[in-house]
Enzyme design. Structure first.
Site, PDB file in Angstrom:
ATOM      1  N   GLU A  30      34.008  51.993  35.868  1.00 53.85           N
ATOM      2  CA  GLU A  30      33.722  53.300  35.254  1.00 53.85           C
ATOM      3  C   GLU A  30      32.972  54.197  36.226  1.00 53.85           C
ATOM      4  O   GLU A  30      33.264  55.387  36.368  1.00 53.85           O
ATOM      5  CB  GLU A  30      32.863  53.124  33.995  1.00 53.85           C
ATOM      6  CG  GLU A  30      33.503  52.312  32.891  1.00 53.85           C
ATOM      7  CD  GLU A  30      33.165  50.827  32.968  1.00 53.85           C
ATOM      8  OE1 GLU A  30      33.202  50.264  34.087  1.00 53.85           O
ATOM      9  OE2 GLU A  30      32.883  50.229  31.921  1.00 53.85           O
ATOM     10  N   CYS A  72      30.767  49.066  39.121  1.00 57.46           N
ATOM     11  CA  CYS A  72      31.710  48.927  38.009  1.00 57.46           C
ATOM     12  C   CYS A  72      32.837  49.952  38.120  1.00 57.46           C
ATOM     13  O   CYS A  72      32.691  51.012  38.758  1.00 57.46           O
ATOM     14  CB  CYS A  72      31.005  49.158  36.676  1.00 57.46           C
ATOM     15  SG  CYS A  72      29.858  47.869  36.210  1.00 57.46           S
ATOM     16  N   CYS A 124      29.241  48.595  30.430  1.00 57.99           N
ATOM     17  CA  CYS A 124      27.901  48.029  30.514  1.00 57.99           C
ATOM     18  C   CYS A 124      26.858  49.142  30.348  1.00 57.99           C
ATOM     19  O   CYS A 124      27.181  50.335  30.358  1.00 57.99           O
ATOM     20  CB  CYS A 124      27.712  47.312  31.857  1.00 57.99           C
ATOM     21  SG  CYS A 124      27.462  48.431  33.242  1.00 57.99           S
ATOM     22  N   GLU A 150      33.146  44.472  43.981  1.00 66.30           N
ATOM     23  CA  GLU A 150      32.041  43.511  44.012  1.00 66.30           C
ATOM     24  C   GLU A 150      31.501  43.344  45.427  1.00 66.30           C
ATOM     25  O   GLU A 150      32.072  43.847  46.395  1.00 66.30           O
ATOM     26  CB  GLU A 150      32.513  42.169  43.437  1.00 66.30           C
ATOM     27  CG  GLU A 150      32.923  42.321  41.976  1.00 66.30           C
ATOM     28  CD  GLU A 150      33.247  41.009  41.294  1.00 66.30           C
ATOM     29  OE1 GLU A 150      33.417  39.980  41.986  1.00 66.30           O
ATOM     30  OE2 GLU A 150      33.323  41.023  40.049  1.00 66.30           O
ATOM     31  N   ASN A 166      36.482  47.996  39.725  1.00 66.55           N
ATOM     32  CA  ASN A 166      35.221  47.373  40.137  1.00 66.55           C
ATOM     33  C   ASN A 166      35.308  46.905  41.579  1.00 66.55           C
ATOM     34  O   ASN A 166      36.369  46.462  42.046  1.00 66.55           O
ATOM     35  CB  ASN A 166      34.799  46.241  39.191  1.00 66.55           C
ATOM     36  CG  ASN A 166      35.845  45.179  38.970  1.00 66.55           C
ATOM     37  OD1 ASN A 166      37.031  45.436  39.087  1.00 66.55           O
ATOM     38  ND2 ASN A 166      35.408  43.974  38.639  1.00 66.55           N
ATOM     39  N   CYS A 170      26.748  51.847  33.102  1.00 65.36           N
ATOM     40  CA  CYS A 170      27.878  52.787  33.016  1.00 65.36           C
ATOM     41  C   CYS A 170      27.706  53.734  31.836  1.00 65.36           C
ATOM     42  O   CYS A 170      28.053  54.914  31.931  1.00 65.36           O
ATOM     43  CB  CYS A 170      29.189  52.023  32.907  1.00 65.36           C
ATOM     44  SG  CYS A 170      29.613  51.193  34.457  1.00 65.36           S
TER      45      CYS A 170
END
Ligand code: THU
Length: 142
Positions: free
Chosen positions: A70, A68, A103, A59, A57, A106
């Site tokens: 993934e 993210c 999430c 940010e 990830n 993703c």
């Protein structure tokens, strides 16, 4: 860490392959840029070609621009293999270790490249194993 039942027709990975993919995801989380949440996530994808790509990830101060793990891994896979890239499996791991299912965003991106891909992630009982199209029933398709 015992895998639970795979669903529908997703081709199952050998236990060794699954564990290798999870190990790659765990390694990848060390690269996470997560100064805001402190939640470090790593992902590894296995493509139909048999290659593995990882991501973490990343940010951002504006929060909503966060990427993210993934999706980072999937972008890396497409960048390496091109538009024909297809997913066979995805593994996700986090630190601190806690349930970390992909999430919704993703799930939609995983679905794009591998509706039948197996997805491995932490849940309360250990490692959950679910087919991508079961993680996002009625996902958007053009
Ligand atoms: N995160 C992921 O990397 N993957 C997911 O599927 C869920 C959330 C990251 C985004 C953010 O950096 C942190 O976890 C906390 O939400």
């Amino acid at each position: 860490m015992s895998p639970r039942k795979a669903s529908k027709t997703g081709s199952r990975l050998a236990r060794e392959q699954r564990d290798l993919l999870l190990a790659s995801a765990k390694n990848a989380l060390h690269h996470a840029y997560a100064p805001y949440s402190g939640f470090h996530v790593g992902a590894a994808v296995l493509t139909e070609k048999g290659e593995t790509y990882t991501g973490c990830n990343v940010e951002n101060a504006s929060y909503g621009l966060t990427n993210c793990a993934e999706r980072t891994a999937i972008c890396n896979a497409v960048a390496a293999e091109g538009a024909c890239m297809r997913l066979r499996a995805v593994a996700v791991w986090s630190r601190p270790e806690r349930p970390c299912a992909p999430c919704g965003a993703c799930r939609q991106v995983i679905l794009e490249f591998g509706p039948e891909a197996m997805v491995f992630y932490q849940d309360r009982k250990g490692v959950a194993e679910t087919q991508a199209q079961d993680l996002l029933p009625a996902g958007f398709r053009l």
